[in-house]
Write an enzyme that holds these catalytic residues in place. Structure first.
Site, PDB file in Angstrom:
ATOM      1  N   HIS A   1      -4.083   0.670 -11.072  1.00 11.28           N
ATOM      2  CA  HIS A   1      -3.126  -0.434 -10.865  1.00 11.28           C
ATOM      3  C   HIS A   1      -2.830  -0.648  -9.377  1.00 11.28           C
ATOM      4  O   HIS A   1      -3.078   0.227  -8.555  1.00 11.28           O
ATOM      5  CB  HIS A   1      -1.812  -0.200 -11.622  1.00 11.28           C
TER       6      HIS A   1
ATOM      7  N   GLU B   1      -1.686   6.354  -4.719  1.00 11.33           N
ATOM      8  CA  GLU B   1      -1.302   7.159  -5.885  1.00 11.33           C
ATOM      9  C   GLU B   1      -2.561   7.627  -6.575  1.00 11.33           C
ATOM     10  O   GLU B   1      -3.499   6.838  -6.767  1.00 11.33           O
ATOM     11  CB  GLU B   1      -0.465   6.306  -6.842  1.00 11.33           C
TER      12      GLU B   1
ATOM     13  N   HIS C   1       1.553   0.047  -3.189  1.00 13.40           N
ATOM     14  CA  HIS C   1       0.588   1.158  -3.288  1.00 13.40           C
ATOM     15  C   HIS C   1      -0.586   0.744  -4.178  1.00 13.40           C
ATOM     16  O   HIS C   1      -0.539  -0.279  -4.860  1.00 13.40           O
ATOM     17  CB  HIS C   1       1.251   2.427  -3.839  1.00 13.40           C
TER      18      HIS C   1
HETATM   19  C1  LIG Z   1       5.549   7.227 -10.253  1.00 14.40           C
HETATM   20  C2  LIG Z   1       5.878   6.066 -11.094  1.00 14.40           C
HETATM   21  C3  LIG Z   1       5.013   4.855 -10.834  1.00 14.40           C
HETATM   22  C4  LIG Z   1       3.597   5.109 -11.343  1.00 14.40           C
HETATM   23  O1  LIG Z   1       2.694   4.326 -11.027  1.00 14.40           O
HETATM   24  O2  LIG Z   1       3.435   6.076 -12.132  1.00 14.40           O
HETATM   25  C5  LIG Z   1       4.997   4.482  -9.368  1.00 14.40           C
HETATM   26  O3  LIG Z   1       3.999   4.196  -8.756  1.00 14.40           O
HETATM   27  S1  LIG Z   1       6.526   4.547  -8.618  1.00 14.40           S
HETATM   28  C6  LIG Z   1       6.228   4.129  -6.902  1.00 14.40           C
HETATM   29  C7  LIG Z   1       7.442   4.517  -6.108  1.00 14.40           C
HETATM   30  N1  LIG Z   1       7.365   5.926  -5.709  1.00 14.40           N
HETATM   31  C8  LIG Z   1       6.849   6.257  -4.516  1.00 14.40           C
HETATM   32  O4  LIG Z   1       6.457   5.416  -3.728  1.00 14.40           O
HETATM   33  C9  LIG Z   1       6.794   7.740  -4.205  1.00 14.40           C
HETATM   34  C10 LIG Z   1       6.015   8.007  -2.921  1.00 14.40           C
HETATM   35  N2  LIG Z   1       6.635   7.295  -1.801  1.00 14.40           N
HETATM   36  C11 LIG Z   1       7.354   7.970  -0.853  1.00 14.40           C
HETATM   37  O5  LIG Z   1       7.502   9.184  -0.875  1.00 14.40           O
HETATM   38  C12 LIG Z   1       7.978   7.101   0.237  1.00 14.40           C
HETATM   39  O6  LIG Z   1       8.011   5.764  -0.188  1.00 14.40           O
HETATM   40  C13 LIG Z   1       7.195   7.166   1.602  1.00 14.40           C
HETATM   41  C14 LIG Z   1       7.241   8.592   2.136  1.00 14.40           C
HETATM   42  C15 LIG Z   1       5.768   6.704   1.431  1.00 14.40           C
HETATM   43  C16 LIG Z   1       7.888   6.240   2.580  1.00 14.40           C
HETATM   44  O7  LIG Z   1       9.256   6.575   2.561  1.00 14.40           O
HETATM   45  P1  LIG Z   1      10.269   5.686   3.411  1.00 14.40           P
HETATM   46  O8  LIG Z   1       9.964   4.238   3.231  1.00 14.40           O
HETATM   47  O9  LIG Z   1      11.669   6.123   3.087  1.00 14.40           O
HETATM   48  O10 LIG Z   1       9.915   6.175   4.862  1.00 14.40           O
HETATM   49  P2  LIG Z   1       9.859   5.349   6.175  1.00 14.40           P
HETATM   50  O11 LIG Z   1      10.578   4.055   6.038  1.00 14.40           O
HETATM   51  O12 LIG Z   1      10.270   6.299   7.241  1.00 14.40           O
HETATM   52  O13 LIG Z   1       8.289   5.055   6.308  1.00 14.40           O
HETATM   53  C17 LIG Z   1       7.476   5.993   6.997  1.00 14.40           C
HETATM   54  C18 LIG Z   1       6.307   5.183   7.527  1.00 14.40           C
HETATM   55  O14 LIG Z   1       5.466   4.833   6.411  1.00 14.40           O
HETATM   56  C19 LIG Z   1       5.406   3.419   6.305  1.00 14.40           C
HETATM   57  N3  LIG Z   1       5.441   3.105   4.886  1.00 14.40           N
HETATM   58  C20 LIG Z   1       6.463   3.308   4.029  1.00 14.40           C
HETATM   59  N4  LIG Z   1       6.129   2.889   2.766  1.00 14.40           N
HETATM   60  C21 LIG Z   1       4.879   2.399   2.875  1.00 14.40           C
HETATM   61  C22 LIG Z   1       3.960   1.798   1.952  1.00 14.40           C
HETATM   62  N5  LIG Z   1       4.307   1.631   0.659  1.00 14.40           N
HETATM   63  N6  LIG Z   1       2.748   1.404   2.386  1.00 14.40           N
HETATM   64  C23 LIG Z   1       2.402   1.578   3.697  1.00 14.40           C
HETATM   65  N7  LIG Z   1       3.206   2.140   4.645  1.00 14.40           N
HETATM   66  C24 LIG Z   1       4.428   2.541   4.216  1.00 14.40           C
HETATM   67  C25 LIG Z   1       6.612   2.869   7.036  1.00 14.40           C
HETATM   68  O15 LIG Z   1       6.344   1.568   7.491  1.00 14.40           O
HETATM   69  C26 LIG Z   1       6.728   3.863   8.158  1.00 14.40           C
HETATM   70  O16 LIG Z   1       5.774   3.566   9.142  1.00 14.40           O
HETATM   71  P3  LIG Z   1       6.233   3.422  10.678  1.00 14.40           P
HETATM   72  O17 LIG Z   1       4.980   3.033  11.403  1.00 14.40           O
HETATM   73  O18 LIG Z   1       6.773   4.795  11.036  1.00 14.40           O
HETATM   74  O19 LIG Z   1       7.301   2.358  10.680  1.00 14.40           O
HETATM   75 CO   LIG Z   2       2.150   3.333  -9.377  1.00 22.42          CO
END
Ligand SMILES: CC[C@H](C(=O)O)C(=O)SCCNC(=O)CCNC(=O)[C@H](O)C(C)(C)COP(=O)(O)OP(=O)(O)OC[C@H]1O[C@@H](n2cnc3c(N)ncnc32)[C@H](O)[C@@H]1OP(=O)(O)O
Ligand SMILES: [Co+2]
Length: 145
Positions: A8, A136, A87
């Site tokens: 997905h 993921e 993602h």
């Molecule tokens: C699990 C159930 C379901 C499934 O399919 O089964 C799902 O998929 S649920 C999806 C939601 N869950 C998650 O996303 C869990 C993993 N994600 C995380 O742990 C955080 O979102 C993380 C660590 C990727 C980012 O956390 P956060 O946004 O709080 O951190 P920052 O704002 O400090 O970002 C750090 C840095 O990463 C860049 N960033 C953040 N999110 C994304 C993204 N989705 N794609 C690309 N880049 C991302 C952000 O811009 C920051 O970059 P920087 O250059 O430092 O500004």
């Molecule tokens: Co997902």
């Protein structure tokens, strides 16, 4: 590592209801599943199934909306208030083997392996280690191999 099926595309949205209207009324989606809550993952989820092609499995658009103030997608939506591509999810035959392979490549895995929205084990790899794409990894549901 061997590239598996793209299960997905995850789209973070401020409102699943508004996104459902978009996919139904603008994109003509005809197979939209019932939204459901996944509080342990901090999201509400709704799968939009894309058409299958010559009997192959279609893929899904996974609409995700923050479940509460602790949701891992709140920061993303602060930066992208309209929502957006969040993602991508690829399938693997065995989640433990895949985790070892990503760790061996020095990729940052985000948190523990847990059960995802399809009821199978998943983990996430940091976008900064994955060409900017939060990735993921999901174990193929049994019987889907
Ligand atoms: C699990 C159930 C379901 C499934 O399919 O089964 C799902 O998929 S649920 C999806 C939601 N869950 C998650 O996303 C869990 C993993 N994600 C995380 O742990 C955080 O979102 C993380 C660590 C990727 C980012 O956390 P956060 O946004 O709080 O951190 P920052 O704002 O400090 O970002 C750090 C840095 O990463 C860049 N960033 C953040 N999110 C994304 C993204 N989705 N794609 C690309 N880049 C991302 C952000 O811009 C920051 O970059 P920087 O250059 O430092 O500004
Ligand atoms: Co997902």
């Amino acid at each position: 590592m061997k590239l598996g099926r793209m299960n997905h595309l995850g789209y973070a949205v401020p409102s699943i209801e508004a996104a459902i209207s978009h996919y139904r009324d603008v994109m003509g989606a005809t197979d939209i599943e019932e939204p459901f809550d996944l509080p342990e993952q901090g999201v509400k989820v709704c799968f939009v199934n894309t058409p299958t092609d010559s009997g192959m499995n279609g893929t899904q658009i996974e609409l995700i909306e923050p479940f509460d103030a602790t949701s891992p997608i709140n920061n993303f939506l602060e930066k992208n208030p309209q929502g957006g591509q969040h993602h991508v999810c690829f399938e693997v035959p065995d989640i433990a083997t895949a985790r070892e392979e990503f760790e061996a490549m020095g990729k940052r895995i985000l948190g523990p392996t847990r059960i995802g929205a399809h009821g199978t084990p998943i983990f996430f790899v940091h976008p900064k280690d994955m060409q900017g794409m939060l990735t993921e990894i999901m174990e193929t549901p049994k019987g889907d191999h």
